[in-house]
Write an enzyme that holds these catalytic residues in place. Sequence first.
Site, PDB file in Angstrom:
ATOM      1  N   ASP A  27     -11.297   2.617   3.829  1.00 15.46           N
ATOM      2  CA  ASP A  27     -11.509   1.275   3.995  1.00 15.46           C
ATOM      3  C   ASP A  27     -13.221   1.006   3.875  1.00 15.46           C
ATOM      4  OD1 ASP A  27      -9.515  -0.654   3.857  1.00 15.46           O
ATOM      5  OD2 ASP A  27      -9.057  -0.283   5.883  1.00 15.46           O
ATOM      6  N   LYS A  58       0.926  -1.349   0.172  1.00 19.33           N
ATOM      7  CA  LYS A  58      -0.059  -0.093   0.036  1.00 19.33           C
ATOM      8  C   LYS A  58       0.838   1.215  -0.050  1.00 19.33           C
ATOM      9  CE  LYS A  58      -3.961  -2.235   2.021  1.00 19.33           C
ATOM     10  NZ  LYS A  58      -4.495  -2.775   3.433  1.00 19.33           N
ATOM     11  N   GLN A  91      -4.914  -1.412   9.459  1.00 15.10           N
ATOM     12  CA  GLN A  91      -4.745  -2.885   8.928  1.00 15.10           C
ATOM     13  C   GLN A  91      -5.338  -3.927   9.777  1.00 15.10           C
ATOM     14  OE1 GLN A  91      -3.482  -3.278   5.841  1.00 15.10           O
ATOM     15  NE2 GLN A  91      -3.904  -5.601   5.905  1.00 15.10           N
TER      16      GLN A  91
HETATM   17  N1  GUN Z   1      -7.185  -6.972   5.975  1.00 14.33           N
HETATM   18  C1  GUN Z   1      -7.408  -7.562   5.106  1.00 14.33           C
HETATM   19  N2  GUN Z   1      -8.030  -6.953   3.841  1.00 14.33           N
HETATM   20  C2  GUN Z   1      -8.131  -5.902   4.499  1.00 14.33           C
HETATM   21  C3  GUN Z   1      -8.526  -4.612   3.995  1.00 14.33           C
HETATM   22  O1  GUN Z   1      -9.268  -4.273   2.791  1.00 14.33           O
HETATM   23  N3  GUN Z   1      -8.359  -3.287   4.747  1.00 14.33           N
HETATM   24  C4  GUN Z   1      -7.588  -3.656   6.064  1.00 14.33           C
HETATM   25  N4  GUN Z   1      -7.655  -2.222   6.728  1.00 14.33           N
HETATM   26  N5  GUN Z   1      -7.206  -4.689   6.606  1.00 14.33           N
HETATM   27  C5  GUN Z   1      -7.519  -5.620   5.715  1.00 14.33           C
END
Ligand code: GUN
Length: 287
Positions: A120, A53, A97
């Site tokens: 998100d 990311k 995350q």
């Molecule tokens: N863990 C697995 N997929 C995601 C996601 O799309 N966003 C976040 N913040 N954590 C994750």
Amino acid sequence: MAEIIDGKAIAMARREIAAKRAAEFAARYGRPPGLAVVLVGDDPASAVYVKNKKRACADAGIASLEILLDASTTQEELVSHIERLNEEDGVDGILVQLPLPAHLDSRDVLLAIDPAKDVDGFHPYNLGGLLAGEPSIVPCTPAGIMRLLEEYGVSPSGKDAVVLGRSTIVGKPMALLLMMGNATVTICHSKTRDLPAKAASADILVAAVGRPEFVRGSWIKPGAVVIDVGINRTPDGLKGDVHFQEALERASLITPVPGGVGPMTVAMLLENTVEAAYRRIGRSPGL
Ligand code: GUN
């Protein structure tokens, strides 16, 4: 033999668009859009996702701020980091995350994020907007899947769609988006009876269960579109939730793992961040 959906290529094109909008934002408003990524603990898979990311932000001209916290971080400490980021002007998006270490309550942590910065789309305010048919920030993975379908000319309208998995991150928002696209949607989960028969009714099958090669070829209606959200680490390498080789023989279109849905999730995160930046100053991209 199915056509394989090139999620990587479509994601790269979307990332270029996000980069262009980010550059326009920076030129007009004197700073780039900003994303804060919060990682608690040392889950190796999460560390890889966060690194990806961060790199994607750098490529797109989005300023990224990484907050790495020890696994022993308390709920109060984590929430106070989020509250500080809520107030920070150069931060347009905040992403925590998941999964969090077991002693932390992810629901309360997500509630602490300012909904305007919730890139998100996991905050109940944003999920509620989606449920009400007035989406603002849509969770990245289902949003990316809708984009893939569109790019490959698959209209959900009038189709039977089956979503395997009812998570708040993927299954539930996916079902809502498909329904908004006028599909007839069935959500299946661990208590569903006769899963193979339900799956076999799908014109569009989305698998998000987190079990390697769980969906067998015989479950797939000939000519169906198969979207595999699974990323499962196995001794034989990375596997999706769908038995890819078997599914290839039945589906008309299928996403590979890796290189299907995953890259789209990152691309949509960049789009959501740029979108959040424009919204926070009362504008939309391109206006
Ligand atoms: N863990 C697995 N997929 C995601 C996601 O799309 N966003 C976040 N913040 N954590 C994750």
